[in-house]
Scaffold this motif. Structure first.
Motif, short mmCIF file in Angstrom:
data_model
loop_
_atom_site.label_atom_id
_atom_site.label_comp_id
_atom_site.label_asym_id
_atom_site.label_seq_id
_atom_site.Cartn_x
_atom_site.Cartn_y
_atom_site.Cartn_z
N MET A 171 0.83 -1.19 0.00
CA MET A 171 0.00 0.00 0.00
C MET A 171 0.87 1.26 0.00
N ARG A 172 1.98 1.21 0.75
CA ARG A 172 2.91 2.35 0.76
C ARG A 172 3.51 2.55 -0.63
N MET A 173 3.80 1.42 -1.31
CA MET A 173 4.34 1.53 -2.67
C MET A 173 3.38 2.30 -3.57
N LEU A 174 2.10 1.98 -3.47
CA LEU A 174 1.10 2.65 -4.31
C LEU A 174 0.92 4.12 -3.94
N GLN A 175 1.35 4.50 -2.74
CA GLN A 175 1.13 5.87 -2.26
C GLN A 175 2.35 6.77 -2.42
N VAL A 176 3.47 6.22 -2.90
CA VAL A 176 4.69 7.02 -3.01
C VAL A 176 4.48 8.21 -3.93
N ARG A 177 3.89 7.97 -5.10
CA ARG A 177 3.61 9.08 -6.02
C ARG A 177 2.15 9.51 -5.83
N PHE A 202 1.02 3.76 -12.51
CA PHE A 202 2.09 4.32 -13.31
C PHE A 202 2.89 3.27 -14.08
N SER A 203 2.64 1.98 -13.81
CA SER A 203 3.41 0.94 -14.48
C SER A 203 2.72 -0.41 -14.29
N ASP A 204 3.23 -1.43 -15.00
CA ASP A 204 2.73 -2.79 -14.81
C ASP A 204 2.93 -3.25 -13.37
N THR A 205 4.00 -2.77 -12.74
CA THR A 205 4.27 -3.17 -11.35
C THR A 205 3.19 -2.68 -10.42
N HIS A 206 2.64 -1.50 -10.70
CA HIS A 206 1.55 -0.99 -9.87
C HIS A 206 0.32 -1.90 -9.98
N LEU A 207 0.04 -2.37 -11.21
CA LEU A 207 -1.08 -3.29 -11.39
C LEU A 207 -0.83 -4.61 -10.67
N LEU A 208 0.38 -5.14 -10.79
CA LEU A 208 0.72 -6.39 -10.12
C LEU A 208 0.62 -6.23 -8.60
N THR A 209 1.03 -5.07 -8.12
CA THR A 209 0.92 -4.77 -6.68
C THR A 209 -0.53 -4.85 -6.22
N MET A 210 -1.44 -4.33 -7.02
CA MET A 210 -2.85 -4.36 -6.66
C MET A 210 -3.36 -5.79 -6.57
N TYR A 212 -1.53 -8.46 -5.93
CA TYR A 212 -0.90 -9.06 -4.75
C TYR A 212 -1.66 -8.66 -3.48
N ILE A 213 -2.00 -7.38 -3.38
CA ILE A 213 -2.75 -6.91 -2.20
C ILE A 213 -4.08 -7.65 -2.10
N GLY A 214 -4.77 -7.78 -3.23
CA GLY A 214 -6.06 -8.47 -3.22
C GLY A 214 -5.95 -9.90 -2.74
N GLU A 215 -4.95 -10.62 -3.24
CA GLU A 215 -4.76 -12.02 -2.82
C GLU A 215 -4.43 -12.11 -1.34
N MET A 216 -3.54 -11.24 -0.87
CA MET A 216 -3.14 -11.30 0.54
C MET A 216 -4.31 -10.96 1.46
N CYS A 217 -5.12 -10.00 1.03
CA CYS A 217 -6.32 -9.66 1.82
C CYS A 217 -7.28 -10.85 1.87
N PHE A 218 -7.41 -11.56 0.76
CA PHE A 218 -8.27 -12.74 0.71
C PHE A 218 -7.78 -13.82 1.69
N GLY A 244 -9.08 -5.16 0.26
CA GLY A 244 -9.05 -6.08 -0.88
C GLY A 244 -10.15 -5.77 -1.88
N THR A 245 -11.35 -5.48 -1.38
CA THR A 245 -12.47 -5.17 -2.28
C THR A 245 -12.19 -3.91 -3.09
N GLN A 246 -11.71 -2.87 -2.44
CA GLN A 246 -11.46 -1.59 -3.11
C GLN A 246 -10.36 -1.73 -4.16
N ILE A 247 -9.26 -2.38 -3.79
CA ILE A 247 -8.12 -2.51 -4.70
C ILE A 247 -8.46 -3.39 -5.91
#
Length: 277
Positions: A171-177, A202-210, A212-218, A244-247
């Motif tokens: 989540m911090r990664m997504l909030q840096v910019r 801003f990148s494919d990594t941001h999408l992958l991060t989302m 990852y967050i969803g799976e971990m929340c699940f 998880g729902t929001q992301i």
């Protein structure tokens, strides 16, 4: 003031030479590893700088190079853990060590260059990478643990703690910019690009991060009700279901919308959403 600068330069110099010893030791395991080779090359440059009596006003650039060394060496160590499928006996200690190593550049930047914000010292992309690497490491670890049902039964609190730390880092990664606001007077010729930036993508990594967050929340929602951990205050815990729902909702909208046909699969995300909602 001059004494403070000398102390700062000495502290970073000490850490550089410590890292050099570590890198040399790791290279005995795999001499031709590209990441270790790159780390060694940067370390040689940094050591040369100090031996030639470089000025301490170069601290931001030195910290950036030092951070790249950290990223390269820890990447080699992470890959070893992944290849070994996170051995149960040593993984907890090694993961904490890696997390500490990946936290150190941010701590050093705040302490050695206090007049500047950490993100301006290290750069936005590097700071994002530090958060991404910590979160992705914990994701990979939890992904492996999730398949060890017997282990989770005995270590639910530990599993949930890893999930919580991982989600926080991502989540911090997504909030840096800061997301680009479309009413800031910025002109976009591509509406899809404008929407991505407005959503903080801003990148494919941001999408992958989302994802990852969803799976971990699940995984967390699946096990948190059964946790016996009472050491953490309830108000300090993340609201995994809401996060998880929001992301994942945003992930699905982007991948099935502007990025449709670009190779991003939303089936797993939709399945998780159907459970979380």
């Amino acid at each position: 003031m001059a004494d403070d600068c000398r102390r700062q330069a000495f502290e970073l110099e000490r850490r550089i030479f410590e890292l050099d010893n570590k890198c040399a030791s790791l290279k005995t395991e795999k001499q031709d590893d590209d990441y270790l080779q790159n780390a060694s090359s940067i370390l040689d440059k940094l050591k040369s700088f100090y031996r030639q009596g470089g000025e301490s006003n170069s601290l931001p650039k030195l910290l950036q190079d030092y951070t790249q060394v950290i990223l390269d060496i820890t990447f080699y160590e992470e890959n070893k853990l992944v290849d070994q499928e996170f051995p149960e006996d040593c993984s907890p200690f090694k993961i904490q060590q890696l997390l500490q190593d990946l936290t150190e550049p941010e701590v050093l930047a705040g302490r050695l260059v206090p007049a500047q914000e950490v993100q301006s010292v290290l750069g936005l992309e590097v700071l994002e990478c530090l958060y991404w690497r910590r979160g992705a490491l914990l994701y990979m670890y939890c992904h492996t643990l999730h398949q060890r049902k017997q282990w989770i039964k005995k270590n639910k609190a530990t599993f949930l703690k890893c999930l919580q730390e991982g989600v926080r880092y991502l989540m911090r990664m997504l909030q840096v910019r800061n997301s680009v606001k479309l009413n800031d007077g910025v002109v976009f010729h591509d509406s899809a690009t404008a929407n991505f930036l407005a959503e903080g993508i801003f990148s494919d990594t941001h999408l992958l991060t989302m994802m990852y967050i969803g799976e971990m929340c699940f995984w967390a929602v699946k096990y948190e009700d059964c946790s016996v951990d009472s050491t953490e205050r309830k108000e300090d815990r993340l609201h995994f279901r809401d996060i998880g729902t929001q992301i994942l909702h945003k992930y699905v909208l982007v991948c099935d919308g502007p990025l449709q046909g670009q190779g991003w699969n939303t089936e797993n995300a939709k399945e998780i959403l159907s459970i979380l909602q």
